[in-house]
Structure formats: structure tokens, C-alpha cells
Design an enzyme around this catalytic site. Structure first.
Site, mmCIF file in Angstrom:
data_model
loop_
_atom_site.group_PDB
_atom_site.id
_atom_site.type_symbol
_atom_site.label_atom_id
_atom_site.label_comp_id
_atom_site.label_asym_id
_atom_site.label_seq_id
_atom_site.Cartn_x
_atom_site.Cartn_y
_atom_site.Cartn_z
ATOM 1 C CD GLN A 261 -3.118 -0.683 0.151
ATOM 2 O OE1 GLN A 261 -3.048 0.320 -0.553
ATOM 3 N NE2 GLN A 261 -4.119 -1.543 0.067
ATOM 4 C CD GLU B 24 0.127 -11.273 -5.135
ATOM 5 O OE1 GLU B 24 0.404 -10.893 -6.277
ATOM 6 O OE2 GLU B 24 -0.824 -10.813 -4.466
ATOM 7 C CG ASP C 254 -6.463 -5.145 -1.056
ATOM 8 O OD1 ASP C 254 -7.130 -4.417 -1.815
ATOM 9 O OD2 ASP C 254 -5.439 -4.743 -0.468
ATOM 10 C CB CYS D 25 -7.989 0.341 -4.997
ATOM 11 S SG CYS D 25 -7.674 -0.844 -6.328
#
Length: 824
Positions: free
Chosen positions: A545, A595, A718, A746
């Protein structure tokens, strides 16, 4: 219009309360607008919101009368009350805006897009003489989807004779070169003002190549040949397109639009930080109002996506009680650090409007023909350290022997500079002086070495390393410099793939030491940062971030809403370097992070080791490939219901589970690339990772994990701006044991689309796709596609939105993070 009506802003009253006095009051307002009294207008203006009276009242537009809001209405009840918006535009429904659109139809679109500012060379050196003699023209407002072949076909259909044409897909401009003045005259008469499609009106302008005082670099051209169209020589990168107006005057401050209209003096501050002119409190209110409108679209689209014959879910029926929202928006958390908060900045390399090699930000979208770069000195979200390094690199490029990347011809060498910063622990960070808390800096320079001599490349890297080292040491106080990395990328866009080659450049601590070397067979360089008193290792391309202090608030909020406990299994989807899972690991029984970036997974493992966390597992792979197998692995055992059946059931299921684990973790397969398990007992300061030992422990530890029953299964996602993959959505939706989902977004538009699929009831019978109805999917919005996919969702219990809250990670911009809790 809806955003202002729902804002409920406290505004000073206007004297419009009775319809009988409307005419008198309007005349008084005209008088105040034309001849205001300084002593009275000034103090009142301070209390007014920036959007006060900038739009017409919807009731006034429908009935030409006053609304029921009375004195508290923040909308104009007539043209006389209407005021310009902060960007100097008018309400498009007003008579003033309609009149401007009629009188200046060609300029309306250009002004909306901010003008076209071309600085990269588009014409070849052989055509320079034709350009200067007026034999080349630029066509503006071409459809973006047009390719070069489409442009040539269009010119042939119109009977236009030409020598050559150039057009890049995704841009609104193209260039045509003619053989004679007669051909130019005919083309201008036939094409200027011609309509193409429904919304495109062509405009023909001159092309004047700009020559810079720059040494010739033809000797350093890439030693490659192409069969078809040759790329422009490197010296062409200094031939820019002049920006001028219709009268032939000199450029005004270098910001004149290519289509002949004067640009509005757009600066990089306006492009990168469009809300910087507003007070921070007004920025938060603006973002909150925008999010409310976005969330209302979720309710409307979910209602449309509900299948026929199925009753609407309760959250849709109750949405009218909270203004059409799917759930209550509980507010927006402000960022502790407002200026200089970004710990990562990606600076483009190109030319300014004056033709100088510049390191900074684009002044607009490349698809709109904007390639001009401006220095980031006026951007309040960029730190002083990042600006200094951009200036050092820019100064180096003035004397570099390698060419700057040309976005139009896809040739050149220097492409981008990324500055990543590592800061002190958050409790020691100085909010008033954020630069003082920057302890480590990693620089990553993106280049394209294809076709260039290896000796020249190595020599240039050595000169660059010396420039960064001496420049950092020459500042007062000296700038931190921890690592310097070269990223070799040959793609068209500067967005490189995660596996793009990286080279580390050794940095000499002494200015007299010239023994600089590049090496790639070493451990990746890293910097470190702190979140919630945890130490995080960050590799060059890993996600982290950009606002560290605000990220603490974000992760704490997600953990509070997730309802964590010792018996919780937490799936951290799109985990990056493991920040979310690791910060919440002490509150749960087990964390499984997913990931696709291999270096980020390695970072996550290191971070677990450095912080002594041993209940985290990180899996490398795309979430859509591994999510299903992981849920089966951890949730295959049923919860204990009958003690008499538990033992026999457990023995049979453990045998099948072990076979599944052995095949998934030990044998290569598409579902799980590899997994990294934290090994307890390692030194927190140790950085080396024994992957072979990790793989040996992976299977045995998974088997032990299978014996543990998790009563609470939670997922925190996320995803990137595009949102979750449809396969991931289907997996999350169809696993009934997953009772709670915390979505961190986001991009609220992606959250809306994903939530439609997650929260819409299933049909009694799954509808199969119809080819006739699928033909227009390319033109669908993200919400429309989600409604279409929701119809084929397998029969499963939907989630329901419970609550939402925004966290401002990006002050001065229109973006922020939105957190939504979904339950079932």
C-alpha cells in the site's frame, strides 16, 4: 445531480421561499452577481460550499417552479442563480451550457479532454521536409478503435490521394503526408468537419516538427531491422509536434492544443491531484458523496439481476429506508498524512512541452494523444525525496547517450523511474515532517535494451549509478539510497509483467570508487517498512500500500469487521507481501494467503520469519486457479455433530485428504504452483530462505492442519482495480462454510460488479447463455456483465451487504479505498 441532492450540505440561505417573490428575488440576485458589495459578499463566500448553486434544481427543470426545500436548497432555481463549477464549466442542462455547445461544437470535446499535447515524434525524418512545407496534416478526433489500415481505407473511400499515413490504435489522432499542395487542399476541403460515426467530427490541423538543440544519436540506433515499416530514427525523438493556435501565434506557455484550440493551462498538479485545490474536509465530503452514488448503482443493478419468480432479498427491499444504498455507509476515515504520503512513485520518462527530456507525470491520457511530461514538483502527494531523485535522473538524461522511449514508434531506451521508500515504525513517524521518517530508498529504472550494444548499455548503467550516488550525497541532508535495480522491458506499455528481467546495480558508498557492476544472480534487493509494528520486506515489484499510515487504519478496520477469533480460518486473497494476513495473524487460528507474484510470496515468507509468525501459509498462483483446491483442502472435513460417527468418519476422510494433499503439494500441477510455509524457530533477522526445507515441511504441516476444525471461515479480498476473477467469485459464492467476506476495493466500480454476483439470489434453474444476447458483451458496462453472469450462478445462498466504510489512502485525488462487509 443526485450527488448534490443527497449530500445534505449546510449552506447559507437564499431569499427564495415564496413563489410570489421569485421574480423580485431573481432580480436581486442578478444585482448581487453583477455588482456585489465587497463588505458583505466576502464573509458569506467563505461559508459557501464549492458546489453551492452550481447545478439547477431538478424540480425547477421539470415544473419551472420552486421546490419544497425552501431556503436550504443548494441548487439554482433559475439561470440567474446558476454559478460556474470549480473547473469553470457550467451545468450541461442550463441554457448557458447549451448555447456554448451550439456555438462551439468542435471545441467542446477538446476542452472536456483538456487538449491534445503531443511531444513524441510521429513522422519519420524523411517526412520532415514535407511537414515543414505544409505537406503533412494531422487528423484529430479519429475513432480510437481505428487502426492504420482502417485510416488508409477511409482515405481511399473518400478519394483522398496521399503519400503515407500513420495511426495508432487507441489514439484519437493520426498523421497523413501528401505529395503536392493540391492534394493537401483537396484533403482539407473534404475532411475538415466531416462526421465519422456518431460522435466524431474530424478536424485537420498543421504538423510542424519541432527541432531541439540536441546532439545526433544516429550512431546509437538499435541494430535491428524490420521487414515492413521501419521505426523512426532515434534522432526523430527530438522532432516534436508544435502546439499552436489558429491565428499562427506563438504557443502560450507551451500549452496550446493540437486541434487549434488553446488548452486550459493544464498542469501536472491538476492531472495527478485534481482535488488539491479543495480543503481536505471538502475532499472527504466529495468522495463520500461519490461513493454513495456508486453504491446506489449496486442496489439498482442487483434488483435488475434478480431472476424472475424469485423474491427480492431483504437488503434490496430495505434500501429505500437508507436512500437507495445497499447498506449503511458509515463514513470515511481520513489519512493521518495528507501531503507527501506516497511511498511509491512511478515517474514516466519523456519530453516536456518545451522539448526537454523530463522525468515526471503525463499531462493526460496517451489514448487522447497526450505524451507531454511535466516535473512532479507541484504534486502534494509526492515526497520531497522522490522529487529529488526524479530531478537527479532528469539531469542525467540531459547528457545521456541513450534515447528516450518513444511511445508512438515504440523505440528508445529510457522508459521509467520508480522510487520506493521505506519508513520508520509508525509510532515514531513524524506526520509534520514525513521526509524525516524515510530511512530506505529503492530506485528501479525501466529500460529497453533490445538491439543496443551490451558494452554501451553497461557503460551507461555505470554512469547512471554514479549520478544517483553523487546526487544523493550532494543533498542536504543526504538522501538515503539502499538499492538500484534495472528492469528490462520490451512491451509497448510501461506496465511490465511480474517476471520481467531484473538486474541489481551495486552502489558505491565512496565517490572515488568507480568499480560499479551489474549482477543478476543474487538475492533480490529489498527495502523495509512497518505496519502495526510489524517489519515488512519489500521487493522491487511487490505490491505494498502506497500510504503506510492510512493502511494501518484500513487493515484494523478489516480485521474488526471480519469477526476474528482463535477458531477462525482466514483466507487472504490477493495478499501481496502478506500485510493483511500477517497483521491479523495473532487474532486467528490460521491464515492462508494467495498471490500470483512469486517475489511477493517470497517477501511474505520472509516477513513471517522476521516477525516470528508461524500460523501463515502463502500460496503462489492465480486466485482463480488455486482458490477452489484450497477451500476443499481446508474445509473438506465436516464439523463434529455426532460423537459416535466422528472416529470412523475421520479415518476415511483423512485418508482421502492425505492423498489429495500429497498430489496437490508434492506433484506439479496447475492448481498450486508452490507454497511457502513458515518454519518456526528461525531467527527473526534471518533473510535466507531454504525452499527445499520449506517444501519438505509443507506436506506434513498441511496434514496437521487438516486435523484442526475451524468453526469460523472468513475471507478478506483486496483485488486489483479490475476486481475479482469470475471463477473466484463463483468459488466464494458456492462454499457454504464461508460465512463472512470483507471486500477491500481500490475501485468501487469493480466492487459493485462483484457484489452483484455475490449478493443476487440464484434462479431455480440456471439459465444457459444465449449467443444472440451475448453479442454485445464488449459494449456492456462492468455492472451489466455482472448481471449477465449472475443469471448462470449455481444455486447457492447469496451474501448480503451489511455495512461499508471508506478509508482515504489517496488524499488530493478522487480515489479512496472502500471496505464492505458481506455476510450470509
Amino acid at each position: 445531480m443526485d450527488a448534490l441532492e443527497s449530500s445534505g450540505l449546510p449552506n447559507p440561505p437564499e431569499n427564495v421561499s415564496e413563489s410570489g417573490a421569485a421574480e423580485t428575488n431573481q432580480s436581486e440576485k442578478r444585482k448581487r452577481e453583477s455588482d456585489p458589495e465587497p463588505d458583505q459578499a466576502a464573509p458569506q463566500q467563505k461559508q459557501q460550499h464549492p458546489l453551492w448553486k452550481t447545478s439547477l434544481c431538478s424540480y425547477f427543470r421539470r415544473s419551472d417552479g420552486l421546490c419544497s426545500h425552501g431556503d436550504s436548497c443548494c441548487y439554482a432555481h433559475g439561470e440567474a442563480e446558476l454559478k460556474p463549477r470549480p473547473d469553470n464549466t457550467w451545468d450541461p442542462t442550463s441554457e448557458r451550457a447549451k448555447k456554448i455547445a451550439k456555438t462551439e461544437p468542435d471545441n467542446a470535446k477538446s476542452e472536456a479532454e483538456g487538449g491534445v499535447m503531443m511531444t513524441d515524434a510521429f513522422v519519420a525524418a524523411a517526412e520532415e521536409e514535407s511537414c515543414s512545407s505544409g505537406l503533412s496534416k494531422c487528423l484529430v478526433n479519429l475513432p480510437m478503435k481505428w487502426s492504420l489500415d482502417k485510416l488508409r481505407s477511409f482515405l481511399n473511400e473518400q478519394g483522398i490521394l496521399f503519400k503515407s499515413a500513420k495511426k495508432k490504435r487507441g489514439m484519437v489522432v493520426g498523421f497523413v503526408t501528401f505529395e503536392s499542395a493540391a492534394q493537401v487542399k483537396t484533403a482539407v476541403e473534404e475532411l475538415d468537419g466531416k462526421s465519422v460515426g456518431n460522435n466524431w467530427t474530424l478536424k485537420v490541423t498543421d504538423v510542424i516538427p519541432r527541432s531541439f538543440e540536441k546532439k545526433n544519436k544516429t550512431a546509437l540506433l538499435p541494430q535491428t531491422t524490420q521487414q515492413s515499416e521501419k521505426p523512426a530514427p532515434v534522432s526523430d525523438s527530438s522532432d516534436m509536434t508544435e502546439l499552436k493556435n489558429d491565428q499562427g501565434d506563438d504557443p502560450i506557455d507551451g500549452t496550446l492544443a493540437l486541434d487549434g484550440s488553446v488548452s486550459k493551462g493544464r498542469s501536472v498538479r491538476d492531472v495527478v491531484t485534481p482535488l488539491a485545490h479543495m480543503a481536505y474536509a471538502d475532499q472527504l465530503e466529495h468522495k463520500k458523496n461519490s461513493l454513495m452514488q456508486t453504491l446506489k448503482r449496486l442496489t439498482r443493478n442487483a434488483r435488475k439481476a434478480c431472476p424472475n419468480g424469485v423474491s427480492l432479498p431483504e437488503w434490496i427491499l430495505k434500501s429505500r429506508e437508507i436512500g437507495g444504498l445497499p447498506c449503511k455507509l458509515e463514513g470515511i476515515l481520513e489519512s493521518p498524512l495528507v501531503d507527501g504520503y506516497r511511498n511509491k512513485c512511478e515517474f514516466s520518462v519523456g519530453y516536456s512541452l518545451q522539448g526537454r527530456p523530463t522525468v515526471g507525470f503525463l499531462l493526460g491520457n496517451f489514448r487522447d494523444g497526450v505524451t507531454a511530461i511535466e516535473e512532479p514538483v507541484d504534486c502534494p502527494n509526492v515526497s520531497r525525496v522522490a522529487c529529488k531523485y526524479a530531478a537527479i535522473f532528469q539531469e542525467f538524461l540531459q547528457h545521456s547517450a541513450m534515447p528516450i522511449w518513444n511511445r508512438l514508434n515504440n523505440t528508445g531506451f529510457w522508459r521509467q523511474l520508480t522510487v520506493r521508500e521505506g519508513r520508520t515504525p509508525c509510532e515514531a513517524a513524524d506526520v509534520d515532517n514525513p521526509d524525516a521518517s524515510i530511512l530506505e530508498v529503492m530506485l528501479m529504472v525501466q529500460v529497453c535494451t533490445k538491439g543496443f550494444d551490451d558494452g554501451l548499455v553497461k557503460s551507461e548503467f555505470e554512469r547512471m549509478a554514479q549520478a544517483f550516488t553523487m546526487g544523493a550525497a550532494g543533498e542536504c541532508p543526504p538522501l538515503p539510497l539502499t538499492a538500484l535495480v534495472i528492469q528490462d522491458h520490451t512491451g509497448i506499455s510501461n506496465v511490465a509483467s511480474p517476471d520481467a528481467p531484473l538486474q541489481s546495480v551495486s552502489i558505491s558508498k565512496k565517490e572515488s570508487d568507480s568499480g560499479l557492476q551489474t549482477y543478476s544472480d543474487v538475492v533480490e534487493p529489498r527495502i523495509h517498512d512497518y505496519i502495526n509494528n510489524l517489519w515488512f520486506s519489500i521487493s522491487p515489484t511487490a505490491f505494498f500500500q502506497v500510504n503506510t499510515l492510512a493502511a494501518e487504519k484500513l487493515y484494523s478496520l478489516a480485521g474488526d469487521w471480519a469477526g476474528l477469533g482463535p477458531d477462525t480460518l482466514l483466507f487472504d486473497v490477493c495478499c501481496g507481501t502478506g500485510t493483511i494476513g500477517l497483521t491479523l495473524a495473532h487474532r486467528v487460528g490460521m491464515v492462508v494467503g494467495i498471490e500470483m507474484n512469486a517475489s511477493a510470496i517470497t517477501d511474505a515468507q520472509r516477513n513471517a520469519e522476521m516477525n516470528g509468525i508461524d500460523n501463515c501459509r502463502f500460496v503462489c498462483g492465480k486466485a482463480e486457479d488455486v482458490m477452489g483446491s484450497l477451500l476443499k483442502e481446508y474445509l473438506s472435513l465436516p464439523q463434529k455433530q455426532d460423537e459416535t460417527d466422528t472416529l470412523q468418519r475421520s479415518e476415511d476422510e483423512m485418508k482421502s485428504a492425505e492423498e489429495t494433499i500429497d498430489s496437490a503439494d508434492c506433484a506439479p500441477g496447475p492448481e498450486v504452483s508452490y507454497c511457502l510455509e513458515h518454519e518456526n524457530g528461525r531467527s527473526p533477522n534471518g533473510i535466507s530462505v531454504d525452499e527445499s526445507q520449506i517444501q519438505k515441511n509443507c506436506t506434513s504441516q498441511n496434514r496437521n492442519t487438516m486435523m484442526q476444525q475451524f468453526k469460523n471461515v472468513v475471507a478478506i479480498v483486496d483485488p486489483p482495480r479490475v476486481g475479482l476473477h469470475p471463477t473466484v467469485i463463483k468459488v466464494l459464492r458456492t462454499h457454504s462454510r464461508l460465512s463472512r467476506l470483507v471486500y477491500i476495493s481500490c475501485n468501487p466500480e469493480s466492487l459493485v460488479a462483484n457484489s452483484i454476483e455475490l449478493c443476487t439470489p440464484s434462479a431455480d434453474k440456471t439459465e444457459k447463455g444465449n449467443n444472440k444476447n451475448n453479442r454485445g458483451w464488449r459494449n456492456m458496462s462492468s455492472a451489466g456483465l455482472a448481471r449477465h453472469r449472475a443469471k448462470s450462478m449455481p444455486n447457492s445462498e447469496p451474501f448480503k451487504p451489511v455495512k461499508a466504510m471508506a478509508v482515504d489512502l489517496f488524499p488530493h485525488t478522487s480515489h479512496c479505498e472502500l471496505v464492505m462487509l458481506l455476510e450470509r
